[in-house]
Design a protein around this motif. Structure first.
Motif, short mmCIF file in Angstrom:
data_model
loop_
_atom_site.label_atom_id
_atom_site.label_comp_id
_atom_site.label_asym_id
_atom_site.label_seq_id
_atom_site.Cartn_x
_atom_site.Cartn_y
_atom_site.Cartn_z
N ALA A 63 -23.06 -0.87 -11.64
CA ALA A 63 -24.17 -0.56 -10.76
C ALA A 63 -24.77 -1.86 -10.26
O ALA A 63 -24.64 -2.90 -10.88
N SER A 64 -25.44 -1.77 -9.14
CA SER A 64 -26.08 -2.96 -8.60
C SER A 64 -27.30 -3.32 -9.42
O SER A 64 -27.82 -2.51 -10.18
N PRO A 65 -27.81 -4.57 -9.29
CA PRO A 65 -28.99 -4.96 -10.04
C PRO A 65 -30.15 -4.02 -9.74
O PRO A 65 -30.33 -3.60 -8.60
N ARG A 66 -30.93 -3.71 -10.75
CA ARG A 66 -32.03 -2.75 -10.62
C ARG A 66 -32.99 -3.14 -9.51
O ARG A 66 -33.50 -4.25 -9.45
N GLY A 67 -33.22 -2.18 -8.62
CA GLY A 67 -34.26 -2.32 -7.62
C GLY A 67 -33.98 -3.34 -6.53
O GLY A 67 -34.85 -3.62 -5.73
N ASP A 68 -32.78 -3.95 -6.44
CA ASP A 68 -32.51 -4.96 -5.44
C ASP A 68 -32.05 -4.30 -4.16
O ASP A 68 -30.87 -4.01 -3.97
N SER A 69 -32.98 -4.06 -3.23
CA SER A 69 -32.66 -3.32 -2.02
C SER A 69 -31.85 -4.16 -1.04
O SER A 69 -31.39 -3.66 -0.02
N GLN A 70 -31.69 -5.49 -1.29
CA GLN A 70 -30.92 -6.33 -0.39
C GLN A 70 -29.42 -6.26 -0.69
O GLN A 70 -28.61 -6.81 0.05
N VAL A 71 -29.02 -5.66 -1.81
CA VAL A 71 -27.61 -5.53 -2.12
C VAL A 71 -27.04 -4.36 -1.33
O VAL A 71 -27.58 -3.27 -1.32
N ALA B 174 -24.16 4.42 -13.94
CA ALA B 174 -23.18 5.02 -13.05
C ALA B 174 -22.32 6.05 -13.78
O ALA B 174 -22.00 5.88 -14.96
N PRO B 175 -21.93 7.15 -13.12
CA PRO B 175 -21.10 8.17 -13.77
C PRO B 175 -19.80 7.57 -14.30
O PRO B 175 -19.17 6.74 -13.65
N ASP B 176 -19.41 8.00 -15.48
CA ASP B 176 -18.25 7.43 -16.19
C ASP B 176 -17.15 8.48 -16.28
O ASP B 176 -17.26 9.43 -17.06
N GLU C 4 -29.01 5.08 -12.00
CA GLU C 4 -30.41 4.83 -11.66
C GLU C 4 -30.58 3.60 -10.77
O GLU C 4 -31.36 3.61 -9.82
N SER C 5 -29.86 2.52 -11.06
CA SER C 5 -30.03 1.31 -10.26
C SER C 5 -29.51 1.51 -8.83
O SER C 5 -30.09 0.99 -7.88
N ASP C 6 -28.42 2.26 -8.68
CA ASP C 6 -27.94 2.57 -7.33
C ASP C 6 -28.94 3.46 -6.59
O ASP C 6 -29.15 3.31 -5.38
#
Length: 616
Positions: free
Chosen positions: A44-52, A110-112, A183-185
């Motif tokens: 998953a992308s870094p938590r809360g980083d909307s620039q990713v 992320a779903p596994d 959650e992070s995505d």
């Protein structure tokens, strides 16, 4: 520019996110890409980083089933228009039936996908990939966030071999409806927005929190401002609908084809609507414009100064400025910034200076609550800061008295018959209507009581779904249509929100609290709560196995990484106001009465005292 994709383990995709802030090319000043070191999977992308940004990759020719599943799960996290790339992983029939906007399931990570099972499936032989994870929330088709205590998620993706021009390719023919995101995505792709509606029969607005896409919505192709207007026009969320009204005529929509709305260089916005509004009167239109201004105020870097509503033919319906819209705010009683109060070591009500940089001797209020003739254990100051409701130190009786003039306090308005102090009266709370609320925790006769105008005889308020839980504490919102309750059952204290429903004419109203919903299901216990904005609470509590923390939680139960505040030990009380410029005030057994200014750490205001409160 697509996402570079490497393979790891059994074939799981490894995400190399693209950071938009550096642009498509490596420019001077941007960090270089490391050219050594091990490849590690990123789920998953870094938590809360909307620039990713995640750019999906279409399935390669001859892709094996593992690659199809991993590629599809990755493509769900993108902003691809209509999820066109994600649909390439589906059979033609599955692509037509898949509705990504219907629901978003949020997992802790992320779903596994597990190893495949097969052959099986509704359309003949194939492979089934079970999906595992811990579900923490869902977002419905109305954009409402619904948290749940972490529970196992058990979905699945089924694959078959579909005929193509050059043979057969693995494709997904059965899958969960909607999106399934970690959650992070979810936090990267979505943002919280308050849309606003009117309290029934009142002239003030009530926040109704929802989630929209951070950037262009893949399904509607609307930018965030246009998305926010669209969801406002769609009406309140299911939970809020019974206690709010909207002056927009039924069927009102944006003018067909509108996908982008932009504030001009004067921070003014023109909103084209369909023919349903063509004959709306001026006052009704002003209320509609106020709903829009309040809804959009958090979406732009600068405050929207003006909204103009347009008829379908483009002519002006009405114009409302940001200053004019403030008359529709819920908490506007005193006309000046709220002051925090507390009870000093001798049980006297005193006023704190939230702006003072040094500890000072706080001035006591006038009247019996400040001169010591009526020592207090708990208190609530009315929103007009002229009266207060005080609970005696033995928690047996509640009185109402002036805090701006001398005089004697009258008879107790509420008396508890419980034998133990901890089973008697809670701290009171004032709503925006001027009504006073309090809970009697007597095990023999537990009651939630409301005193109209803070002076009428107490009337019991029914709480649907309360069961065997006991109300330990309560805080009513400034708009008067929601109440935050701390409920104790089986040794655990939880935070829940209820709707305040009022029926009948003034003076003979029947009031009830309905449809309780858990706000902090991941917390093992909650110690204190206060309203901290139109749809935000500040909460003191701890998760299972964790330590006590102070954090912000939205009334829909959603949180963010920025919600956790600096640590503070042994917190027994917390107070906030709708004005975000005012500091939090807390009662700490270790530090006394403390405050938390913006961008700073906790600071001691007075060494001894209790029950810090803002008006309300």
């Amino acid at each position: 520019m697509g996402v570079d994709r490497l393979r790891h383990g059994r074939g799981r995709a490894v995400r190399l996110p693209v950071v938009v802030g550096c642009g498509a090319l490596l420019l001077a000043g941007c960090a270089s890409i490391p050219n050594s070191g091990d490849v590690e999977p990123v789920k998953a992308s870094p938590r809360g980083d909307s620039q990713v940004r995640v750019y999906p990759v279409a399935p390669a020719e001859g892709a094996d089933p593992n690659e199809i599943v991993d590629g599809f799960l990755e493509a769900m996290t993108s902003d691809d228009p209509d999820f066109a790339v994600a649909r390439k992983y589906l059979t033609k029939q599955a692509s037509q039936s898949w509705q990504p906007a219907n629901r978003t399931t949020v997992l802790a990570s992320a779903p596994d996908p597990a190893d495949p099972q097969g052959p099986s499936g509704p359309d003949g032989p194939g492979l089934t990939y079970p999906l595992f994870g811990d579900q923490i929330a869902a977002v419905d088709a109305g954009h409402a966030y619904q948290p749940v205590a972490p529970e196992p998620y058990n979905g699945s993706i089924h694959l078959v071999q579909e005929n193509v021009l050059d043979g057969k390719e693995w494709r997904i023919d059965d899958l969960p409806q909607g999106l399934v995101l970690g959650e992070s995505d979810f936090q990267r792709n979505y943002r919280a927005v308050n849309k606003y509606y009117f309290a029934p029969g009142q002239g003030w607005l009530v926040a109704d929190p929802v989630y929209i896409r951070q950037r262009i919505d893949p399904v509607t192709r609307m930018d965030p401002v246009t998305q926010a207007v669209k969801v406002l026009l769609e009406g309140p969320t299911d939970w809020m609908r019974p206690v709010v009204d909207s002056p927009f005529p039924t069927g009102t929509e944006l003018k067909r084809g509108t996908r982008t709305l932009e504030f001009d260089d004067r921070n003014a916005l023109k909103v084209p609507l369909n023919s349903k509004v063509d004959n709306v009167g001026r006052e009704q239109c002003r209320k509609m414009a106020a709903q829009l201004l309040f809804t959009l105020r958090d979406l732009t870097s600068t405050r929207g100064e003006q909204v103009e509503l347009l008829r379908q033919d483009g002519s002006s319906l009405c114009v409302l400025s940001g200053d004019q819209a403030e008359e529709f705010a819920a908490d506007r009683t005193s006309g000046s910034p709220d002051s925090p109060y507390f009870i000093d070591a001798k049980g006297r009500l005193a006023q704190l200076s939230a702006s003072s940089k040094e500890p000072i001797d706080p001035p006591r209020v006038r009247g019996p609550f400040g001169d010591g003739t009526m020592p207090l254990g708990q208190v609530a100051v009315a929103r007009d800061e002229k009266h207060a409701a005080g609970v005696s130190q033995d928690a047996k009786s509640m009185y109402v008295g002036s805090i701006i003039s001398a005089g004697e306090v009258g008879d107790a308005l509420v008396v508890s018959k419980a034998e133990k102090k901890e089973d008697r009266l809670s701290a009171p709370s004032w709503d925006g209507n001027g009504d006073l609320w309090i809970a009697d925790r007597d095990p023999q006769q537990p009651r939630l009581l409301r005193l109209a105008d803070g002076a009428d005889a107490p009337r019991e308020v029914t709480v649907d779904g309360l069961g065997d839980a006991r109300i330990e504490a309560l805080r009513v919102s400034a708009d008067g249509v929601r109440v935050a309750l701390l409920l104790t059952e089986d040794g655990r204290t939880t935070l829940q929100i209820g709707r305040v429903e009022r029926r009948g004419p003034a003076g003979r109203q029947t009031v009830s609290v309905t449809e309780l919903k858990a706000v902090a299901p991941r917390m093992e216990t909650v110690t204190a709560v206060s309203w901290a904005g139109p749809s935000r609470l500040v909460v003191v509590g701890k998760e299972a196995g964790g330590v006590q923390q102070v954090s912000y939680i939205q009334t829909d139960g959603s949180t963010s990484a920025a919600g956790v505040l600096p640590g503070l030990n042994q917190v027994t009380g917390i107070a906030a106001t709708d004005d975000e410029q005012q500091p939090l005030v807390a009662d700490s057994d270790d530090a006394g009465i403390v405050r938390l200014p913006t961008g700073a750490n906790w600071q001691t205001m007075v060494q001894e005292g209790s029950s810090p409160v803002y008006p309300g």
